[in-house]
Design a protein around this motif. Structure first.
Motif, PDB file in Angstrom:
ATOM      1  N   ASN A  18     -60.267 -36.307 -18.264  1.00 62.24           N
ATOM      2  CA  ASN A  18     -59.287 -35.224 -18.433  1.00 62.24           C
ATOM      3  C   ASN A  18     -59.739 -34.180 -19.469  1.00 62.24           C
ATOM      4  O   ASN A  18     -60.929 -34.001 -19.697  1.00 62.24           O
ATOM      5  CB  ASN A  18     -57.915 -35.801 -18.796  1.00 62.24           C
ATOM      6  CG  ASN A  18     -57.444 -36.780 -17.742  1.00 62.24           C
ATOM      7  OD1 ASN A  18     -57.560 -36.512 -16.569  1.00 62.24           O
ATOM      8  ND2 ASN A  18     -56.957 -37.931 -18.156  1.00 62.24           N
ATOM      9  N   ARG A  27     -59.772 -26.822 -30.224  1.00 64.93           N
ATOM     10  CA  ARG A  27     -58.734 -26.274 -31.122  1.00 64.93           C
ATOM     11  C   ARG A  27     -59.129 -26.421 -32.579  1.00 64.93           C
ATOM     12  O   ARG A  27     -58.986 -25.500 -33.378  1.00 64.93           O
ATOM     13  CB  ARG A  27     -57.430 -27.059 -30.957  1.00 64.93           C
ATOM     14  CG  ARG A  27     -56.510 -26.510 -29.964  1.00 64.93           C
ATOM     15  CD  ARG A  27     -55.157 -27.177 -30.068  1.00 64.93           C
ATOM     16  NE  ARG A  27     -54.542 -27.171 -28.753  1.00 64.93           N
ATOM     17  CZ  ARG A  27     -54.157 -26.089 -28.119  1.00 64.93           C
ATOM     18  NH1 ARG A  27     -54.322 -24.900 -28.659  1.00 64.93           N
ATOM     19  NH2 ARG A  27     -53.608 -26.181 -26.920  1.00 64.93           N
ATOM     20  N   PRO A 248     -53.006 -21.648 -11.440  1.00 63.17           N
ATOM     21  CA  PRO A 248     -54.409 -21.982 -11.703  1.00 63.17           C
ATOM     22  C   PRO A 248     -54.509 -22.691 -13.049  1.00 63.17           C
ATOM     23  O   PRO A 248     -53.568 -22.635 -13.842  1.00 63.17           O
ATOM     24  CB  PRO A 248     -55.085 -20.608 -11.761  1.00 63.17           C
ATOM     25  CG  PRO A 248     -54.000 -19.686 -12.193  1.00 63.17           C
ATOM     26  CD  PRO A 248     -52.701 -20.231 -11.656  1.00 63.17           C
ATOM     27  N   PHE A 249     -55.606 -23.342 -13.320  1.00 63.37           N
ATOM     28  CA  PHE A 249     -55.828 -23.899 -14.657  1.00 63.37           C
ATOM     29  C   PHE A 249     -56.106 -22.726 -15.588  1.00 63.37           C
ATOM     30  O   PHE A 249     -57.080 -22.007 -15.421  1.00 63.37           O
ATOM     31  CB  PHE A 249     -57.010 -24.871 -14.639  1.00 63.37           C
ATOM     32  CG  PHE A 249     -57.057 -25.770 -15.837  1.00 63.37           C
ATOM     33  CD1 PHE A 249     -56.460 -27.022 -15.800  1.00 63.37           C
ATOM     34  CD2 PHE A 249     -57.699 -25.375 -16.997  1.00 63.37           C
ATOM     35  CE1 PHE A 249     -56.486 -27.855 -16.916  1.00 63.37           C
ATOM     36  CE2 PHE A 249     -57.738 -26.200 -18.119  1.00 63.37           C
ATOM     37  CZ  PHE A 249     -57.139 -27.448 -18.071  1.00 63.37           C
ATOM     38  N   LEU A 258     -47.692 -20.514 -21.706  1.00 61.67           N
ATOM     39  CA  LEU A 258     -47.171 -21.234 -20.539  1.00 61.67           C
ATOM     40  C   LEU A 258     -45.963 -22.097 -20.945  1.00 61.67           C
ATOM     41  O   LEU A 258     -44.946 -22.148 -20.250  1.00 61.67           O
ATOM     42  CB  LEU A 258     -48.314 -22.125 -20.037  1.00 61.67           C
ATOM     43  CG  LEU A 258     -48.456 -22.602 -18.626  1.00 61.67           C
ATOM     44  CD1 LEU A 258     -48.296 -21.492 -17.631  1.00 61.67           C
ATOM     45  CD2 LEU A 258     -49.837 -23.271 -18.462  1.00 61.67           C
ATOM     46  N   GLY A 269     -50.676 -36.880 -22.012  1.00 63.67           N
ATOM     47  CA  GLY A 269     -51.846 -37.068 -22.878  1.00 63.67           C
ATOM     48  C   GLY A 269     -51.523 -36.862 -24.340  1.00 63.67           C
ATOM     49  O   GLY A 269     -50.571 -37.421 -24.876  1.00 63.67           O
TER      50      GLY A 269
HETATM   51  C1  TRH Z   1     -52.698 -27.343 -17.473  1.00 65.23           C
HETATM   52  C2  TRH Z   1     -53.600 -26.755 -18.507  1.00 65.23           C
HETATM   53  C3  TRH Z   1     -54.001 -27.507 -19.603  1.00 65.23           C
HETATM   54  N1  TRH Z   1     -54.803 -26.958 -20.551  1.00 65.23           N
HETATM   55  C4  TRH Z   1     -55.247 -27.741 -21.707  1.00 65.23           C
HETATM   56  C5  TRH Z   1     -54.193 -28.060 -22.732  1.00 65.23           C
HETATM   57  C6  TRH Z   1     -54.825 -29.266 -23.418  1.00 65.23           C
HETATM   58  O1  TRH Z   1     -55.723 -28.814 -24.414  1.00 65.23           O
HETATM   59  C7  TRH Z   1     -55.596 -29.949 -22.293  1.00 65.23           C
HETATM   60  C8  TRH Z   1     -54.874 -31.168 -21.749  1.00 65.23           C
HETATM   61  O2  TRH Z   1     -54.982 -32.217 -22.653  1.00 65.23           O
HETATM   62  P1  TRH Z   1     -53.845 -33.321 -22.856  1.00 65.23           P
HETATM   63  O3  TRH Z   1     -52.569 -32.645 -22.896  1.00 65.23           O
HETATM   64  O4  TRH Z   1     -54.229 -34.149 -24.017  1.00 65.23           O
HETATM   65  O5  TRH Z   1     -53.862 -34.172 -21.514  1.00 65.23           O
HETATM   66  P2  TRH Z   1     -55.066 -34.868 -20.714  1.00 65.23           P
HETATM   67  O6  TRH Z   1     -54.462 -35.874 -19.860  1.00 65.23           O
HETATM   68  O7  TRH Z   1     -55.868 -33.835 -20.028  1.00 65.23           O
HETATM   69  O8  TRH Z   1     -55.952 -35.563 -21.808  1.00 65.23           O
HETATM   70  C9  TRH Z   1     -55.835 -36.945 -22.095  1.00 65.23           C
HETATM   71  O9  TRH Z   1     -57.103 -37.472 -21.840  1.00 65.23           O
HETATM   72  C10 TRH Z   1     -57.239 -38.849 -22.137  1.00 65.23           C
HETATM   73  C11 TRH Z   1     -58.649 -39.276 -21.878  1.00 65.23           C
HETATM   74  C12 TRH Z   1     -56.875 -39.122 -23.570  1.00 65.23           C
HETATM   75  O10 TRH Z   1     -56.943 -40.475 -23.811  1.00 65.23           O
HETATM   76  C13 TRH Z   1     -55.486 -38.637 -23.821  1.00 65.23           C
HETATM   77  O11 TRH Z   1     -55.137 -38.853 -25.147  1.00 65.23           O
HETATM   78  C14 TRH Z   1     -55.397 -37.178 -23.496  1.00 65.23           C
HETATM   79  O12 TRH Z   1     -56.146 -36.488 -24.435  1.00 65.23           O
HETATM   80  O13 TRH Z   1     -55.750 -28.985 -21.260  1.00 65.23           O
HETATM   81  C15 TRH Z   1     -55.227 -25.635 -20.430  1.00 65.23           C
HETATM   82  O14 TRH Z   1     -55.940 -25.129 -21.299  1.00 65.23           O
HETATM   83  N2  TRH Z   1     -54.846 -24.910 -19.342  1.00 65.23           N
HETATM   84  C16 TRH Z   1     -54.049 -25.413 -18.372  1.00 65.23           C
HETATM   85  O15 TRH Z   1     -53.717 -24.690 -17.405  1.00 65.23           O
END
Ligand code: TRH
Length: 379
Positions: A18, A27, A248-249, A258, A269
């Motif tokens: 992820n 960050r 979109p991402f 958002l 997460g």
């Molecule tokens: C949907 C979206 C997310 N994001 C970013 C926000 C966050 O920095 C990131 C998503 O991270 P999280 O919210 O932590 O969810 P995640 O499920 O992607 O990450 C997880 O991965 C696992 C392996 C870890 O064990 C977890 O602790 C957690 O970090 O993506 C964008 O920048 N743009 C987007 O459109």
């Protein structure tokens, strides 16, 4: 006279799964550059993932400079001269040749293992513990992010809360944001941001939203849940209450907006959970699922903090919905849970604001890391 060289920091990140690992590291790196003017190098094993968050990243380059910081492919690490501070994210094991170079320096770098976020109480006892490398003698400090002053705190940039408040005080900001995404949303329908993992509960949750009888605008970023949502929509071709908008991402720099432009947040997460708390919106957390439901006590630990100040009935509404969402061992009828949560939303919304205010009294994670580094270097 030369200005003093900026304090230097290497951040090591392996992308396990992820976007959370790299999301947190990016960050942190940005904050150290923007707020402390540090010279930061981010060493990453998966630039494709970083490029999703930061589209200006070129995943083919061994080294590049973006947003005031340097990004290296992980394989380049053995040729690096170690920085004054080394942040090893999530016990990712920097290469041994790099560690040997650290050991040759006098003094050796301030070495920190930045751990995953957890709300469990043991974190307070482990935050700040030091371990010594058996062969090299290097000391590594464990920094645990968390929700109490006895932890390392949470990432929180200096202008974040003011920007969030200004956005939410501006009547036009949210609509403008959705317009720039090419969306026109129904004015009376709450905007629900749905960022989750795949879950066997998705059809039942959507059934509950439909049977509740109130319109919802569902903002759906790309996730493993998307095919499940699409299958549900295909099976309900005539319903009009729920409108689903695939997004979109978006670059991470857009991610907060958002959240601010939404009314209800489903997050997952680590990083999006933290950002949802800074957004101060009613939220449901899809905690990262673990074998044998090991994530459920961790969810309960979060609520032992987040519960402060909620009445018993609002807390019950909040936790019943959140626990059911994360407990995949049982079938759930979400209709009563959803209706009860919606009924308590005024209190839950005002709680989100007071919780944010309380949480913001704690030192943020970057401040904790910086003071750790300066302590070591006597600055
Ligand atoms: C949907 C979206 C997310 N994001 C970013 C926000 C966050 O920095 C990131 C998503 O991270 P999280 O919210 O932590 O969810 P995640 O499920 O992607 O990450 C997880 O991965 C696992 C392996 C870890 O064990 C977890 O602790 C957690 O970090 O993506 C964008 O920048 N743009 C987007 O459109």
């Amino acid at each position: 006279m030369h200005a003093a060289a900026p304090f230097s920091c290497d951040i090591f990140c392996r992308v396990i799964d992820n976007y959370g690992d790299i999301g947190v590291c990016w960050r942190l790196a940005r904050q150290l550059v923007d707020e402390y003017q540090w010279a930061v190098r981010l060493l990453v094993d998966d630039l494709q993932s970083l490029a999703k968050l930061v589209p200006t990243v070129d995943p083919t380059l061994a080294q590049q400079r973006i947003a005031g910081l340097v990004i290296w492919q992980w394989e380049q690490a053995p040729s690096a001269t170690p920085a004054q501070m080394v942040v090893e994210a999530f016990a990712c094991d920097p290469p041994v040749t790099y560690l040997q170079r650290m050991a040759q320096q006098t003094p050796p770098p301030a070495w920190v293992n930045l751990e995953y976020l957890s709300a469990e109480t043991w974190v307070e006892d482990c935050h700040g513990l030091v371990s010594r490398h058996p062969q090299l003698g290097l000391e590594k400090v464990f920094v645990f992010p968390g929700f109490s002053p006895r932890t390392g705190g949470l990432l929180r940039e200096k202008g974040l809360l003011a920007a969030a408040s200004a956005f939410n005080l501006s009547p036009a900001a949210a609509d403008q944001f959705w317009t720039t995404q090419g969306l026109t949303l129904r004015a009376q329908a709450p905007r629900l941001f749905f960022f989750t993992y795949a879950s066997p509960h998705i059809p039942a949750l959507l059934d509950a939203w439909l049977s509740h009888g109130q319109a919802l605008e569902i903002l759906l970023p790309p996730t493993p849940a998307t095919p499940q949502v699409e299958a549900w929509l295909a099976a309900h071709p005539n319903q009009t209450l729920l409108r689903v908008h695939p997004l979109p991402f978006l670059p991470q720099a857009e991610f907060d907006r958002l959240l601010w432009a939404s009314d209800l947040l489903f997050v997952r997460g680590e990083d999006s959970l933290v950002r949802a708390q800074w957004a101060a919106k009613p939220m449901i957390w899809h905690i990262y699922p673990q074998a044998e439901q090991a994530h459920l006590p961790k969810l309960a630990a979060f609520y032992s903090h987040y519960s402060q100040g909620l009445t018993a009935s609002a807390l019950a509404a909040q936790t019943a919905l959140n626990q059911a969402w994360c407990d995949t061992n049982r079938a759930v009828d979400f209709a009563p849970l959803w209706a009860n949560w919606r009924q308590h939303l005024p209190e839950i919304q005002s709680h989100a604001l007071s919780w944010r205010a309380e949480l913001s009294q704690q030192p943020d994670l970057a401040t904790v890391l910086v003071s750790q580094a300066y302590k070591k270097w006597g600055q």
